[in-house]
Design a protein around this motif. Structure first.
Motif, PDB file in Angstrom:
ATOM      1  N   LYS A 363       0.834  -1.207   0.000  1.00 38.77           N
ATOM      2  CA  LYS A 363       0.000   0.000   0.000  1.00 38.77           C
ATOM      3  C   LYS A 363       0.867   1.255   0.000  1.00 38.77           C
ATOM      4  O   LYS A 363       0.580   2.223  -0.711  1.00 38.77           O
ATOM      5  N   ALA A 364       1.948   1.227   0.770  1.00 36.54           N
ATOM      6  CA  ALA A 364       2.859   2.372   0.818  1.00 36.54           C
ATOM      7  C   ALA A 364       3.515   2.608  -0.541  1.00 36.54           C
ATOM      8  O   ALA A 364       3.646   3.753  -0.991  1.00 36.54           O
ATOM      9  N   ILE A 365       3.907   1.527  -1.212  1.00 37.05           N
ATOM     10  CA  ILE A 365       4.519   1.649  -2.542  1.00 37.05           C
ATOM     11  C   ILE A 365       3.520   2.186  -3.549  1.00 37.05           C
ATOM     12  O   ILE A 365       3.866   2.968  -4.445  1.00 37.05           O
ATOM     13  N   GLN A 366       2.262   1.793  -3.390  1.00 37.39           N
ATOM     14  CA  GLN A 366       1.216   2.301  -4.280  1.00 37.39           C
ATOM     15  C   GLN A 366       1.082   3.818  -4.152  1.00 37.39           C
ATOM     16  O   GLN A 366       0.864   4.522  -5.141  1.00 37.39           O
ATOM     17  N   ASN A 368       3.558   5.853  -2.983  1.00 40.24           N
ATOM     18  CA  ASN A 368       4.829   6.477  -3.363  1.00 40.24           C
ATOM     19  C   ASN A 368       5.788   5.391  -3.816  1.00 40.24           C
ATOM     20  O   ASN A 368       6.401   4.703  -2.995  1.00 40.24           O
ATOM     21  N   SER A 369       5.915   5.249  -5.121  1.00 41.39           N
ATOM     22  CA  SER A 369       6.765   4.185  -5.678  1.00 41.39           C
ATOM     23  C   SER A 369       8.243   4.427  -5.410  1.00 41.39           C
ATOM     24  O   SER A 369       9.068   3.532  -5.605  1.00 41.39           O
ATOM     25  N   ASN A 370       8.605   5.635  -4.948  1.00 45.95           N
ATOM     26  CA  ASN A 370      10.007   5.942  -4.642  1.00 45.95           C
ATOM     27  C   ASN A 370      10.327   5.805  -3.159  1.00 45.95           C
ATOM     28  O   ASN A 370      11.408   6.216  -2.724  1.00 45.95           O
ATOM     29  N   SER A 371       9.406   5.248  -2.381  1.00 40.01           N
ATOM     30  CA  SER A 371       9.642   5.092  -0.949  1.00 40.01           C
ATOM     31  C   SER A 371      10.596   3.916  -0.707  1.00 40.01           C
ATOM     32  O   SER A 371      10.204   2.748  -0.832  1.00 40.01           O
ATOM     33  N   VAL A 372      11.830   4.228  -0.361  1.00 40.50           N
ATOM     34  CA  VAL A 372      12.840   3.185  -0.134  1.00 40.50           C
ATOM     35  C   VAL A 372      12.456   2.320   1.061  1.00 40.50           C
ATOM     36  O   VAL A 372      12.568   1.093   1.017  1.00 40.50           O
ATOM     37  N   GLN A 373      11.957   2.968   2.119  1.00 36.44           N
ATOM     38  CA  GLN A 373      11.615   2.217   3.320  1.00 36.44           C
ATOM     39  C   GLN A 373      10.459   1.258   3.068  1.00 36.44           C
ATOM     40  O   GLN A 373      10.412   0.155   3.634  1.00 36.44           O
ATOM     41  N   ALA A 374       9.526   1.644   2.195  1.00 36.19           N
ATOM     42  CA  ALA A 374       8.412   0.749   1.849  1.00 36.19           C
ATOM     43  C   ALA A 374       8.918  -0.462   1.074  1.00 36.19           C
ATOM     44  O   ALA A 374       8.469  -1.597   1.306  1.00 36.19           O
ATOM     45  N   LEU A 375       9.849  -0.231   0.160  1.00 29.91           N
ATOM     46  CA  LEU A 375      10.432  -1.342  -0.608  1.00 29.91           C
ATOM     47  C   LEU A 375      11.187  -2.302   0.306  1.00 29.91           C
ATOM     48  O   LEU A 375      11.100  -3.524   0.151  1.00 29.91           O
ATOM     49  N   LEU A 376      11.911  -1.753   1.275  1.00 30.60           N
ATOM     50  CA  LEU A 376      12.656  -2.600   2.213  1.00 30.60           C
ATOM     51  C   LEU A 376      11.711  -3.408   3.093  1.00 30.60           C
ATOM     52  O   LEU A 376      11.957  -4.584   3.376  1.00 30.60           O
ATOM     53  N   LEU A 377      10.622  -2.766   3.532  1.00 32.40           N
ATOM     54  CA  LEU A 377       9.632  -3.472   4.353  1.00 32.40           C
ATOM     55  C   LEU A 377       9.010  -4.627   3.590  1.00 32.40           C
ATOM     56  O   LEU A 377       8.937  -5.764   4.082  1.00 32.40           O
TER      57      LEU A 377
END
Length: 598
Positions: A363-366, A368-377
């Protein structure tokens, strides 16, 4: 009439004529010549978007049924105002359709040298000739495409605008889109064009620095404004600080920003504090990172930027209640940012609810696709769920977005090790070591991989010794060195190492490992104390709890046997009912927390 009087009258009339000729024209309403298009324009300017949408829709239908009702210029205006109202209602696909029709209408209008008068509204005011800018229409179309995740279409529409006609906001959008698409050269060109027109565009400066443009070159583009505008002497130091940030020189970046933050005029700036907190995090100094985040949060209770990293650090420390409170507070501020979803995801992840953490990360990536912390999570959740190949994709994307963040590489290397791809892990660790330099973090990361291969155990020991020489308090290096000493059964050396590391800090993992080492040398009472301290720091630390329970059983085997006999004597039916009710209660508790969050 007397000739002199006639001359004076003529002179006076000329003066009055000149005065009145310089006055602006009367508003259309006062002239009695205001047409329906003027009303639509005025409502759009007043922000009455829902009213504009209804009226323009009706007028466009009238125009379709009677093409002679409005002139081409009037229909162009109607289409633009209607599209703007759709854009305001976030109906981006529909807005793009109407903007496209407007541009087609404008193209047809440009071919006619003379504007054809309308039959239904023949009156035309000077205002009606001020048509909406075609360039602004294209910019709005590009905004729609970016909201629809159609970046290629956004680039195509903006590329169609001649370079000389591009405004700073168009160049800024193009620069960001090019950067996202990996087209570095045109991105740099567009950022530089923004700075040429607006030399204090700090985000454009950060964009250039992130694309490896030298800090000195960027500073030269702002030199004129620094020399001519007062109170801007800090800007060159600011550029220097963020140049260090983007080259991965965390220690020099921290020192430079600290020197800025200590200046009276920039003291307690939330953005600088947030940058400091992030830098301490990257340098592995989690304690100072948390302190700076807390300081920034006290200054700005509505702060969202960086709170995802702050939540992650709290979750790692076992402060899950604080993480939950932070997530709720961020959701109350805005649920349209990635940060609150990441914070809630960290709470779920460290509560071992990986499926929910995966959903929240997605949901976080949706958002903001540039959220590094969301990708790591999301990558960590996928890895812990056994979906290693999917996790690798997310960690690689995080590395692309943040090539100077070591935790991105750590996640990828953990995936390689989980899938027994030691060779790939070694290649990646060596690349990180060469790229980011020989510091305590990169040395420890390389040593971690070396520990997986019996052939490279000695190399791992050498690397860890170097890391601890640089930073004796670096927890990850201490943990890995303790792991190596445990393999070699050098428990006394391990105890000395851990006591030294715990002299100036308190960490759950270190206390737990010290407890394990004390058990190995039969120091049971002190081992129990260390497990207790570890559990006080993180009540959810399962390994500390298991260590304590194991010691209790070893100390009183008779009591443990008696407890087992009592369990055998009890009926299994009642126990099963109790377990079932606990499980059901836990499910309802989860659901209550989930709905409460929303």
């Amino acid at each position: 009439m007397d000739p002199d009087a006639a001359a004076i009258l003529e002179f006076s009339l000329r003066i009055l004529y000149r005065l009145f000729s310089q006055l602006p024209p009367l508003p259309a309403a006062l002239q009695g010549r205001m047409n329906v298009i003027d009303h639509v324009r005025d409502m759009a300017a007043a922000g009455l978007h829902s009213n504009v949408r209804l009226l323009s829709s009706l007028l466009l239908t009238m125009s379709n049924n009677n093409p002679e009702l409005f002139s081409p210029s009037q229909k162009y205006q109607l289409l633009v105002y209607h599209a703007d109202s759709l854009f305001h209602d976030k109906e981006y696909r529909n807005a793009v359709s109407k903007y496209t029709m407007a541009l087609q209408q404008k193209k047809a209008l440009s071919k006619t040298s003379k504007v054809r008068p309308s039959t239904g509204n023949s009156a035309s005011t000077p205002q009606s000739q001020c048509l909406p800018s075609e360039i602004e229409v294209k910019y709005k179309m590009a905004e729609c495409y970016t909201m629809l995740k159609q970046d290629k279409d956004a680039i195509a529409i903006l590329d169609g605008i001649p370079s000389r006609q591009r405004t700073p906001k168009i160049n800024m959008m193009l620069a960001n889109l090019y950067k996202k698409a990996g087209q570095e050269r045109p991105s740099v060109t567009s950022y530089k064009e923004v700075l040429r027109q607006c030399p204090l565009a700090l985000d454009a400066i950060l964009g250039l620095l992130s694309l490896s443009v030298k800090g000195a070159e960027v500073a030269s583009m702002t030199m004129n404004v620094i020399q001519t505008v007062p109170n801007l002497d800090w800007l060159s130091v600011w550029i220097k600080a963020y140049a260090f940030v983007h080259t991965g020189d965390n220690s020099r970046a921290i020192n430079t920003i600290c020197s800025l933050e200590k200046k009276s005029l920039l003291r307690d700036n939330v953005d600088l504090l947030g940058s400091l907190a992030d830098l301490y995090f990257r340098a592995g100094d989690n304690k100072n990172s948390v302190l700076k985040f807390e300081q920034a949060q006290m200054l700005d209770p509505y702060l969202i930027k960086g709170m995802d990293v702050y939540g992650y650090l709290l979750a790692r420390e076992g402060r899950l209640e604080d993480v939950e409170n932070l997530g709720c507070r961020l959701f109350n501020i805005s649920d349209q940012h990635a940060e609150p979803w990441v914070v809630s995801g960290c709470h779920s992840f460290y509560s071992k609810r990986y499926s929910r953490a995966l959903y929240l990360g997605a949901k976080a990536i949706q958002l903001n696709s540039n959220s590094v912390q969301a990708l790591l999570l999301k990558g960590a959740a996928l890895r812990n769920m056994g979906r290693v190949q999917e996790a690798i994709i997310h960690f690689r994307e995080a590395i692309r977005l943040a090539p100077c963040r070591l935790d991105c590489y750590e996640g990828l290397i953990e995936c390689y090790l989980a899938s027994n791809s030691i060779r790939e892990a070694m290649v990646m660790a060596n690349n990180v070591y060469k790229t980011l330099g020989a510091n305590a973090q990169t040395l420890t990361l390389l040593a971690t991989v070396c520990l997986e291969d019996p052939v490279t155990q000695e190399k791992a020991k050498t690397l860890l010794d170097k890391a601890l020489t640089q930073r004796p308090d670096y927890i990850k290096a201490v943990v890995k060195k303790a792991e190596l000493l445990s393999r070699e059964q050098k428990y006394e050396d391990g105890i000395a190492l851990l006591r030294n590391a715990l002299a100036n800090q308190s960490d759950c993992v270190l206390h737990r490992i010290l407890g394990d080492f004390l058990v190995a040398v039969n120091e049971y009472q002190e081992a129990m104390d260390q497990y207790s301290i570890a559990l006080s720091l993180d009540p959810n630390d399962q390994k500390s709890l298991e260590g304590m329970q194991k010691m209790e059983k070893e100390e009183s085997p008779t009591d443990a046997t008696q407890e087992e006999d009592v369990d055998d004597m009890e009926g299994s039916g009642e126990e099963g009912d109790l377990e079932g009710s606990d499980s059901e209660a836990a499910q309802w508790a989860d659901q209550e927390q989930w709905f409460g969050m929303q």
